[in-house]
Design a protein around this motif. Structure first.
Motif, PDB file in Angstrom:
ATOM      1  N   TYR B  18     -11.442   6.255  12.092  1.00 43.31           N
ATOM      2  CA  TYR B  18     -10.092   6.714  12.381  1.00 43.31           C
ATOM      3  C   TYR B  18      -9.634   7.721  11.329  1.00 43.31           C
ATOM      4  N   MET B  19      -9.099   8.850  11.807  1.00 43.31           N
ATOM      5  CA  MET B  19      -8.656   9.878  10.850  1.00 43.31           C
ATOM      6  C   MET B  19      -7.161  10.134  10.852  1.00 43.31           C
ATOM      7  N   GLY B  20      -6.407   9.443  11.724  1.00 42.36           N
ATOM      8  CA  GLY B  20      -4.954   9.616  11.667  1.00 42.36           C
ATOM      9  C   GLY B  20      -4.423  10.694  12.601  1.00 42.36           C
ATOM     10  N   ASP B  21      -3.187  11.089  12.336  1.00 42.35           N
ATOM     11  CA  ASP B  21      -2.412  11.998  13.186  1.00 42.35           C
ATOM     12  C   ASP B  21      -3.200  13.252  13.588  1.00 42.35           C
ATOM     13  N   ILE B  40       1.606  21.001   1.981  1.00 48.98           N
ATOM     14  CA  ILE B  40       2.073  19.671   1.538  1.00 48.98           C
ATOM     15  C   ILE B  40       2.377  18.816   2.765  1.00 48.98           C
ATOM     16  N   ASP B  41       3.048  19.450   3.731  1.00 45.61           N
ATOM     17  CA  ASP B  41       3.351  18.744   4.971  1.00 45.61           C
ATOM     18  C   ASP B  41       2.061  18.342   5.697  1.00 45.61           C
ATOM     19  N   GLY B  43      -0.968  17.944   4.478  1.00 47.73           N
ATOM     20  CA  GLY B  43      -1.801  16.986   3.757  1.00 47.73           C
ATOM     21  C   GLY B  43      -1.184  15.602   3.636  1.00 47.73           C
ATOM     22  N   TYR B  44       0.146  15.549   3.494  1.00 48.28           N
ATOM     23  CA  TYR B  44       0.737  14.282   3.065  1.00 48.28           C
ATOM     24  C   TYR B  44       1.795  13.678   3.967  1.00 48.28           C
ATOM     25  N   LEU B  45       2.479  14.482   4.772  1.00 42.59           N
ATOM     26  CA  LEU B  45       3.618  13.908   5.506  1.00 42.59           C
ATOM     27  C   LEU B  45       3.231  13.596   6.956  1.00 42.59           C
ATOM     28  N   ARG B  46       3.704  12.463   7.450  1.00 45.68           N
ATOM     29  CA  ARG B  46       3.355  12.029   8.803  1.00 45.68           C
ATOM     30  C   ARG B  46       4.608  11.562   9.544  1.00 45.68           C
ATOM     31  N   LYS B  47       4.617  11.801  10.874  1.00 43.85           N
ATOM     32  CA  LYS B  47       5.733  11.287  11.693  1.00 43.85           C
ATOM     33  C   LYS B  47       5.631   9.779  11.840  1.00 43.85           C
ATOM     34  N   ASN B  48       4.407   9.265  11.983  1.00 44.04           N
ATOM     35  CA  ASN B  48       4.166   7.822  12.011  1.00 44.04           C
ATOM     36  C   ASN B  48       5.023   7.094  13.035  1.00 44.04           C
ATOM     37  N   PRO B  49       4.984   7.528  14.304  1.00 52.31           N
ATOM     38  CA  PRO B  49       5.909   6.977  15.302  1.00 52.31           C
ATOM     39  C   PRO B  49       5.563   5.538  15.724  1.00 52.31           C
TER      40      PRO B  49
END
Lengths: 416, 94
Positions: B18-21, B40-41, B43-49
């Protein structure tokens, strides 16, 4: 309410009719000095330390469900301070010191049991890494010692020392680590916060933040609007959901972590034992059940339940380390939602919105941090500056390149 | 969970990594304006709904293709599975 031996005796003679609820059930006032969103371990600890250390008592803790219904009631109850990095280790040692005095401070039996944490290693290289970690622990004022195979054979003779793939070479031992009765932590903090005037409002979901000109001045809840000078969010597991209401994206993914408990057995496991060649950790509860866990499932989830491959993996790890557990029967399996941050370390910081503060990203290490998290978050909320031992848990560490990555895995949350 | 691979049919999710968004498919251009903020967005920030989520799964124990899986993070129900390379080709052809 004060607990004491005399009180127990007195109530015993009077048919136990004098015990009262530990906290009130108030309706929210129109406004407070500080609102804490999230009535779990960290939120209640924050409210307690705000009242106790900073003498701010006009506080509300709002909780969506019942008190302590999240991860404080779902963890594997382990406390320890055996981290490597200088940004982490002093913080967790502060936490362990607070644990040691918790029951006296709260006048509540949280069953803090320092029966030791043992990290097993299986190769010379792993031993060297654990020696380094042990030295880092000693430098922060914590306790650590290196045990050889002969020490382990006396202490935990049931391990599979001659395992052909992962022979046991020794262990890193922290005698002050141990376990705590997790629910009683929430109840103890709630009791003492409440007795100092904090309003704990259960079944009250924060549905939005009130923001004007970049300043937060309260929250909307299912029990109406509550105004406040400051708002502290403390909802690990749901952090992205709550902060998403005002459009803040966090460096966090939510993942499910499963935990397991076996049927009750005679006392057999002396403390907490962790496997060094796979992910498996186990302790034995006072009721006799083996409490154990392993890896997160590894995909984004808010389901509070996991899948079978991880269960198999955890049980394989357990049997590889101590074959005797193969005959124990599983009683329960459950899941909790973790804030998995991008570097495996937490955040206790201000946000871009004035008077709105954030505490989260605890990955699956939040329980042991409960007292220090509350202590440092209270410091931030009361003074506006970070506590010395939590000064690196900031949002901007990602853009500044100051990641606190214990495992060195990079920005891949499911590997931390 | 069973993932309905477009080429191989139903496969157990434990064959995958699994690699994420799936936003990771859209790497920012380093020459663009504000590329630092964009990275930065990225690499690091996610909506994570909590709900429908598009995410990357890599079939490591299989044909080593990257999939974009649309999945509900609350129920674990898988709604759609696509090959990442087809999606990118379609996007690049526009």
């Amino acid at each position: 309410m004060k607990y004491s031996g005399i009180k127990v005796l007195w109530e015993g003679l009077r048919g136990n009719m004098g015990w009262k609820p530990l906290w009130r059930n108030p309706d929210p006032k129109k406004s407070y000095d500080i609102i804490i969103v999230g009535g779990g371990g960290h939120g209640l600890a924050t409210a307690y330390y705000l009242a106790e250390k900073f003498k701010i008592t006009n506080i509300a803790v709002v909780e969506k469900g019942w008190l302590g219904s999240g991860n404080i009631g779902r963890n594997t109850t382990i406390i320890r301070s055996n981290y490597l990095l200088p940004q982490n280790q002093p913080f967790y040692e502060l936490s362990l010191k607070l644990w040691e005095n918790l029951e006296q401070e709260l006048n509540y039996n949280s069953m803090v049991s320092q029966r030791g944490v043992l990290n097993i290693f299986h190769s010379d290289n792993q031993r060297d890494a654990f020696v380094r970690r042990g030295n880092a622990m000693l430098m922060s004022g914590a306790d650590a010692s290196l045990l050889g195979v002969n020490d382990l054979k006396k202490m935990v003779p049931f391990l599979d020392f001659q395992n052909s793939r992962f022979p046991i070479k020794g262990g890193l031992w922290q005698p002050r680590g141990g376990t705590v009765r997790h629910d009683a932590v929430a109840w103890g903090y709630a009791k003492e916060a409440d007795s100092r005037g904090v309003d704990i409002i259960e079944n009250c979901e924060a549905t939005n933040f009130l923001v004007k000109n970049g300043r937060c001045y309260g929250i909307e809840t299912t029990k109406g609007v509550i105004k406040s000078k400051k708002v502290g969010v403390c909802v690990a597991g749901s952090s992205s959901q709550v902060m998403g209401k005002i459009g803040i994206n966090l460096p966090i993914e939510s993942h499910v972590l499963q935990a397991f408990v076996s049927e009750g057995l005679k006392p057999v496991i002396p403390g907490v034992i962790t496997f060094g060649a796979g992910h498996f950790y186990v302790s034995q509860s006072n009721k006799g059940g083996l409490v154990f866990g392993g890896d997160i499932d590894g995909y984004n989830s808010y389901a509070q339940r996991g899948n079978l491959p991880v269960i198999e993996d955890v049980c394989e790890g357990g049997v590889a380390l101590m074959p005797m557990v193969g005959r124990a029967r599983l009683l329960r399996i459950w899941g909790g939602i973790m804030d998995m941050s991008m570097d495996g370390s937490p955040i206790i910081d201000k946000t871009n919105i004035k008077n709105l503060y954030f505490n989260g990203g605890w990955c699956y290490g939040g329980f042991k941090a409960t007292p220090a998290s509350g202590f440092c978050y209270a410091h931030l909320l009361a003074t506006g500056t970070s506590h010395h031992d939590a000064k690196d848990f900031l949002f901007n560490r990602f853009e500044k390149g100051r990641l606190i990555d214990e495992k060195g895995q990079g920005n891949q949350p499911n590997l931390h | 969970m069973l993932i309905d691979h477009p080429l191989l049919g139903l496969r157990d999710s434990s064959e995958f990594i699994y690699m994420g968004d799936a936003k990771l498919l859209n790497r920012p251009n380093w020459k663009s304006k504000n590329s630092k903020t964009k990275f930065i967005d990225y690499g690091y920030l996610r909506k994570n709904p909590g709900g429908v989520h598009k995410e990357l799964w890599y079939h490591e124990q299989g044909d080593r293709s990257w999939l974009v899986v649309t999945r509900n993070t609350v129920t674990h129900e898988i709604l759609k599975v696509e090959l990442a390379r087809y999606l990118k080709r379609k996007e690049n052809a526009k």
